[in-house]
Design a protein around this motif. Structure first.
Motif, mmCIF file in Angstrom:
data_model
loop_
_atom_site.group_PDB
_atom_site.id
_atom_site.type_symbol
_atom_site.label_atom_id
_atom_site.label_comp_id
_atom_site.label_asym_id
_atom_site.label_seq_id
_atom_site.Cartn_x
_atom_site.Cartn_y
_atom_site.Cartn_z
ATOM 1 N N GLY A 119 61.152 -48.503 -20.492
ATOM 2 C CA GLY A 119 61.329 -49.430 -21.605
ATOM 3 C C GLY A 119 60.687 -48.763 -22.800
ATOM 4 O O GLY A 119 59.477 -48.596 -22.821
ATOM 5 N N SER A 120 61.468 -48.346 -23.756
ATOM 6 C CA SER A 120 60.875 -47.607 -24.873
ATOM 7 C C SER A 120 60.902 -48.440 -26.140
ATOM 8 O O SER A 120 59.897 -48.947 -26.593
ATOM 9 C CB SER A 120 61.596 -46.280 -25.096
ATOM 10 O OG SER A 120 62.937 -46.483 -25.445
ATOM 11 N N SER A 122 60.379 -48.683 -29.184
ATOM 12 C CA SER A 122 59.753 -48.049 -30.339
ATOM 13 C C SER A 122 60.339 -46.643 -30.446
ATOM 14 O O SER A 122 60.240 -45.843 -29.513
ATOM 15 C CB SER A 122 58.247 -48.000 -30.132
ATOM 16 O OG SER A 122 57.652 -47.281 -31.174
ATOM 17 N N GLY A 124 61.359 -42.882 -30.832
ATOM 18 C CA GLY A 124 60.602 -41.649 -30.654
ATOM 19 C C GLY A 124 59.638 -41.700 -29.482
ATOM 20 O O GLY A 124 58.878 -40.773 -29.236
ATOM 21 N N MET A 125 59.665 -42.809 -28.733
ATOM 22 C CA MET A 125 58.727 -42.983 -27.620
ATOM 23 C C MET A 125 59.231 -42.299 -26.346
ATOM 24 O O MET A 125 58.451 -41.881 -25.505
ATOM 25 C CB MET A 125 58.545 -44.494 -27.382
ATOM 26 C CG MET A 125 57.545 -44.894 -26.333
ATOM 27 S SD MET A 125 55.861 -44.428 -26.684
ATOM 28 C CE MET A 125 55.458 -45.463 -28.082
ATOM 29 N N SER A 128 59.199 -37.764 -24.976
ATOM 30 C CA SER A 128 58.098 -37.121 -24.261
ATOM 31 C C SER A 128 58.060 -37.607 -22.813
ATOM 32 O O SER A 128 57.797 -36.832 -21.888
ATOM 33 C CB SER A 128 56.764 -37.404 -24.960
ATOM 34 O OG SER A 128 56.578 -38.789 -25.161
ATOM 35 N N PHE A 129 58.366 -38.884 -22.615
ATOM 36 C CA PHE A 129 58.429 -39.433 -21.257
ATOM 37 C C PHE A 129 59.484 -38.694 -20.443
ATOM 38 O O PHE A 129 59.265 -38.323 -19.289
ATOM 39 C CB PHE A 129 58.760 -40.927 -21.350
ATOM 40 C CG PHE A 129 58.905 -41.620 -20.029
ATOM 41 C CD1 PHE A 129 57.790 -42.020 -19.314
ATOM 42 C CD2 PHE A 129 60.157 -41.876 -19.485
ATOM 43 C CE1 PHE A 129 57.915 -42.659 -18.092
ATOM 44 C CE2 PHE A 129 60.295 -42.517 -18.269
ATOM 45 C CZ PHE A 129 59.167 -42.907 -17.570
ATOM 46 N N VAL A 131 60.605 -35.680 -20.931
ATOM 47 C CA VAL A 131 60.154 -34.308 -20.647
ATOM 48 C C VAL A 131 59.215 -34.320 -19.435
ATOM 49 O O VAL A 131 59.345 -33.492 -18.530
ATOM 50 C CB VAL A 131 59.470 -33.687 -21.886
ATOM 51 C CG1 VAL A 131 58.702 -32.418 -21.520
ATOM 52 C CG2 VAL A 131 60.526 -33.377 -22.963
ATOM 53 N N SER A 159 57.689 -37.280 -33.190
ATOM 54 C CA SER A 159 57.372 -37.137 -31.763
ATOM 55 C C SER A 159 58.577 -36.619 -30.984
ATOM 56 O O SER A 159 58.419 -35.948 -29.962
ATOM 57 C CB SER A 159 56.912 -38.480 -31.192
ATOM 58 O OG SER A 159 57.911 -39.461 -31.376
ATOM 59 N N GLU A 162 58.411 -32.864 -31.248
ATOM 60 C CA GLU A 162 57.328 -32.335 -30.393
ATOM 61 C C GLU A 162 57.888 -32.106 -28.990
ATOM 62 O O GLU A 162 57.641 -31.078 -28.358
ATOM 63 C CB GLU A 162 56.179 -33.349 -30.282
ATOM 64 C CG GLU A 162 55.374 -33.564 -31.559
ATOM 65 C CD GLU A 162 54.213 -34.561 -31.376
ATOM 66 O OE1 GLU A 162 53.495 -34.768 -32.339
ATOM 67 O OE2 GLU A 162 54.039 -35.122 -30.279
ATOM 68 N N SER A 163 58.634 -33.087 -28.530
ATOM 69 C CA SER A 163 59.120 -33.015 -27.158
ATOM 70 C C SER A 163 60.330 -32.091 -27.027
ATOM 71 O O SER A 163 60.529 -31.492 -25.971
ATOM 72 C CB SER A 163 59.481 -34.415 -26.664
ATOM 73 O OG SER A 163 58.369 -35.262 -26.854
#
Lengths: 275, 324
Positions: A119-120, A122, A124-125, A128-129, A131, A159, A162-163
């Protein structure tokens, strides 16, 4: 594995039904409004993923080898939930409970048993998850592939990049990202507000394999999503139209999150049925 | 894991983060091959060089991107609930990445352990950007979080190991420099949520955490010479709070004091104040900590002095308050 594989004609028909479900859900959401236009741009993407690409087992939705699909631009639930309903994750009638208090389809919850792997919401959340998920899948020699849908304007979140760097660095060729390139965010056209330019070139510059396709063309989507990258993560830039399929919603920024009245509903349904 | 007076001195030399990573994390790696560590270009910063040399495949470097580091940690843990440690400066792992912490740890409850080192003023002249003085307030407001705060190097080792036993998100707050003053000179029992009484006295109860435990003990020794007897409690678990020990202090002490190298707003003092606010006939509470301003820049002691956090200042403040 209990799962239908649809051909392109069947997927086209499914897209039409999904758009109709989306209108029903938007109408049911009433005065709360719903994210109509951003859902309509990714109907074909969801239909192809769930109709032809992803591995899953309807008899065991927690099957270990199922492909992992993680939704970014998670407000596009009018596309995501109908796709799973159409393919049998839950009865189509369940869509009527969209946004009911404490309901199955309210808000943004992690519910693997109905296909919500995260459940993101937001923005850009999720990248990274994803990845992290792809790294551990490689380390533990999993057979499944990891897919993620992002919005183009969502990629304004730092973000995400970044990922993107990490995914290429760790050579995550078990990862496919689809970018819904509908050229719009809440305030209007992305290229006027915050230009994303050529996203395929950007992804390639970040060390990804990338392709640009027509995100409403079932054949191109099937072909692009069937490709498995080697030694690199893979990004599909799917050019779409925000609000696709309903004339007064297409490319109209006031429909990002909006209330659909009865008259508009009838006109939309008519257009979708004709289209 | 061997613990004896000579080793305790050796751990103290390593500082809290050196002991936590070099001893505690190494011990965990032996026990749990599934454990992973995520860093943000912080192998050296988190004293993980030895860990990385021994277990290179278990360390995932996200690059200088703390948000991504916390998200990756959640993703790594998401399939089988394995423990994943995210290690860098406290200020960055909490404050920089706060939304990712709230969403992945607090809300989704992934089994991720944040190990924040050099909390408080330990980053000295790197100054405000590297000081973590509100990190407990931020994490304490989040549901599901366990917050541990180490008083010395041995306790830092125990904190990272205890974090592994908690099923769910934990924030381990490490502070201080190399050559961390010793609070525990022999082995002791560490239980999450159960505070340790280090000294007993009938007048005042001092609840301290982190580097302030040593200062509070030294302050108690100074006060004892003046005839004021203090109980000193190491509140190594900030959340969940040990309310039994609070209840005892409420009944037995004339004055309650909290001491922390953290803002007086929202940290240990805030937590105790919240607890007392629902009780009647409680002793007065004095919150000693980082006051609500950014102090002048300088080394650890210089910063402590500006907020009244050294042992003599703590003793002086307690004397003043008890005579009010």
């Amino acid at each position: 594995m209990n799962r239908k594989r649809l051909n392109e004609e069947e997927i086209k028909a499914m897209c039409k039904r999904m758009r109709l479900h989306a209108m029903d859900m938007a109408l049911a959401a009433g005065s709360r409004g719903a994210h109509v236009s951003g859902s309509l741009s990714c109907i074909e993407i969801y239909a192809v993923l769930y109709g032809a690409i992803l591995n899953y087992d309807l008899d065991n939705l927690l099957w270990n080898d199922r492909d992992r699909f993680i939704a970014g631009k998670e407000h596009a639930r009018l596309a995501e939930f109908p796709a799973r309903a159409e393919m049998g994750f839950y009865p189509v009638e369940v869509l009527n409970s969209f946004e009911e208090n404490d309901g199955l389809l309210v808000g943004h919850q992690l519910k693997r048993e109905i296909g919500n792997e995260y459940g993101s919401m937001s923005l850009g959340m999720e990248m990274s998850f994803v990845v992290g998920k792809a790294i551990i899948a490689k380390q533990t020699q999993q057979k499944y592939h990891v897919y993620c849908l992002l919005g183009d304007a969502e990629c304004e979140e730092g973000s995400v990049w970044e990922s993107f760097i990490s995914a290429a660095h760790y050579k995550l060729d078990n990862l496919t990202v689809i970018i819904d390139r509908n050229y719009m965010s809440v305030d209007g056209n992305t290229e006027e507000l915050m230009a994303q330019l050529d996203m395929q070139k950007k992804m390639e510059a970040f060390g990804w394999e990338s392709v640009t396709i027509d995100g409403h063309d079932i054949h191109q989507l099937v072909e692009a999503l069937s490709h498995k990258p080697q030694g690199k993560p893979y990004a599909i830039v799917a050019k779409t139209v925000k609000g696709k399929g309903v004339s007064f919603i297409e490319n109209n920024r006031s429909w990002h999150q909006s209330v659909l009245n009865e008259n508009q509903y009838r006109q939309a349904v008519e257009e979708i049925q004709k289209g | 894991m061997a613990i004896n007076p000579a080793l305790i001195k050796a751990y103290a030399k390593l500082g809290q983060k050196g002991a936590a990573a070099g001893i505690g994390m190494m011990e965990l790696a032996k026990r749990d091959p599934d454990m992973r560590v995520v860093v943000a270009d912080s192998v050296a910063i988190a004293s993980l060089d030895r860990f990385y040399t021994n277990y290179p495949d278990r360390v995932i470097n996200a690059g200088i991107s703390e948000q991504s580091m916390v998200g990756i940690a959640a993703g790594l843990s998401s399939e089988d609930g394995r423990a994943v440690y995210a290690c860098t400066y406290a200020e960055f792992v909490v404050t920089r990445a706060l939304e990712f912490v709230r969403h992945n740890l607090a809300y989704h409850n992934f089994n991720v352990k944040l190990v924040g080192n050099s909390a408080g003023f330990a980053m000295e002249t790197l100054s405000i950007s590297h000081w973590a003085t509100e990190d407990i307030a931020f994490t304490r407001a989040l549901p599901n979080m366990t917050i541990l705060s180490a008083a010395d190097s041995l306790e830092a080792i125990k904190c990272v190991i205890a974090a592994h036993e908690v099923k769910g998100p934990v924030y381990v707050r490490l502070s201080g420099l190399l050559n961390c003053p010793i609070v525990y000179d022999k082995d002791f029992d560490f239980q999450v949520g159960k505070a340790n009484v280090l000294r007993e006295g009938e007048d005042v109860t001092v609840f301290a955490t982190g580097m302030m435990v040593r200062e509070a003990l030294d302050a108690a020794a100074l006060l004892s010479a003046q005839g004021v007897n203090c109980t000193v409690i190491d509140m190594h678990t900030i959340k969940p709070m040990d309310t039994d020990c609070l209840d005892k202090a409420i009944q037995s002490s004339k004055l309650l004091v909290t001491v922390e190298e953290h803002s007086v707003i929202g940290g240990l003092g805030g937590a105790v104040a919240e607890y007392l606010s629902a009780k009647t006939n409680t002793p007065r509470l004095v919150r000693i900590g980082v006051n609500d301003f950014f102090c002048k820049l300088g080394d650890l002691r210089f910063c402590w002095e500006q907020h009244g956090l050294t042992a003599p200042q703590i003793a002086e403040r307690i004397t003043k308050e008890i005579n009010k």
